[in-house]
Scaffold this active site. Sequence first.
Site, PDB file in Angstrom:
ATOM      1  N   ASP A 131     -15.378  10.087  -4.407  1.00  0.00           N
ATOM      2  CA  ASP A 131     -15.843   9.261  -3.408  1.00  0.00           C
ATOM      3  C   ASP A 131     -17.561   9.599  -3.751  1.00  0.00           C
ATOM      4  OD1 ASP A 131     -17.131   7.820  -1.402  1.00  0.00           O
ATOM      5  OD2 ASP A 131     -15.896   8.653   0.114  1.00  0.00           O
ATOM      6  N   TRP A 150     -15.849  12.282   5.755  1.00  0.00           N
ATOM      7  CA  TRP A 150     -15.546  11.105   4.979  1.00  0.00           C
ATOM      8  C   TRP A 150     -14.043  11.369   4.346  1.00  0.00           C
ATOM      9  CZ3 TRP A 150     -16.042   6.676   6.807  1.00  0.00           C
ATOM     10  CH2 TRP A 150     -17.606   6.272   7.198  1.00  0.00           C
ATOM     11  N   LYS A 190     -25.475   2.398   0.474  1.00  0.00           N
ATOM     12  CA  LYS A 190     -26.284   3.578   0.751  1.00  0.00           C
ATOM     13  C   LYS A 190     -27.214   3.894  -0.443  1.00  0.00           C
ATOM     14  CE  LYS A 190     -22.960   5.487   3.722  1.00  0.00           C
ATOM     15  NZ  LYS A 190     -21.581   5.698   3.933  1.00  0.00           N
TER      16      LYS A 190
END
Length: 363
Positions: A173, A102, A197
Amino acid sequence: MAIVYNFSAGPAVMPKEVLEQVQRELLSYKNSGMSVMEISHRSSLFADIQKDAEKNLRMLMNVPDEYDVLFLQGGATLQFTMAPLNLAINKKKIGFVDTGHWSQRAIEEAQVLDGISVNKVASGADSKYTKLPKIVGPLQEDVDYVHITLNNTIEGTAFRTIPYEKKQLVIGDMSSNILGQRYDVRDFGMIYAGAQKNIGPAGLTVVIIRHDLVEKAPELPSMLSYKKLVAKHSTLNTPPVFAIYCAGLVFKWLLAQGGVDEMEKRNRQKAQLLYDFLDSSKLFKSPVDVESRSLTNVPFITGNAELDNQFITLATANNLVGLRGHRLVGGMRASLYNAFPIEGVKKLITIMEKFELEHKEVD
Ligand SMILES: *Cc1c(COP(=O)(O)O)cnc(C)c1O
């Protein structure tokens, strides 16, 4: 209905109590005769939903007044573009901590932008991302900000503390561990997270950003401009009403459970149970460095892809679903988000013990 334990990394398990409340309220929200899905985003019903959600999120994370809270769309992935456009405006250079997939996606998206350059300030590549890199700083002279992926959903590593001094502007993030462990919002210029999530349904992205950064951002197309989105309280266009409503219920549920500290305590218990088993098992193991391990995503392997497949088949037959590791890394992964109960971890370990007994001959 059989109890299914959902280990999926995202979209992921939500609290059962929240889903039951959604079900109860689905046809007529607050006696309006309309579903939340049907009400106007300009109605007072929705204004209250959004106001409460923001208030409760602020309470959960101790968000200081000088930070704005935005409820956006486009996923965490759109923030890979919005953060550079709005914040990489002086040096036009971003420092990235490369901790795997990511963070690399964030680098790729920043690199596409005209005039913006990226600098890997640290990388876990040497360890194949099974270990967090050592950070050398400070760097504030060279870059507009440093980008960190707090929890690496695929690799199963997480920064428990921020490896920078406060004066370094850090963008985080937090997609896969927001509200799952305690961080100090003041350590960041901005935090963002896709909701699917550890918060609620997909379609919502939470952004928490210090107001002076919003003020300094350049003119941009409306949907890419934090300034314009803040000015319109995230309702510049039709927001994801239903996702915000569900997230709001999750925030209330979290407060009722005892907040982020209680979640962190439970997440530590769940993860520790599994890591202890993995570290003592003769068949299964964690590929991740002990100091770098995530509380919310726990990858594990047997070291034999065929055995991994057999295990996933056995687990699925026992209603343990979503355990297949990310296609990039293979193996298994147990995602243990806030709404995931410890009973599911215990059941997983029972099945792993059974599988291990049946495959004793392999070691
Ligand atoms: C899932 C994930 C993303 C991508 O999220 P989308 O909302 O699907 O864009 C980004 N970063 C991290 C850490 C993730 O886990």
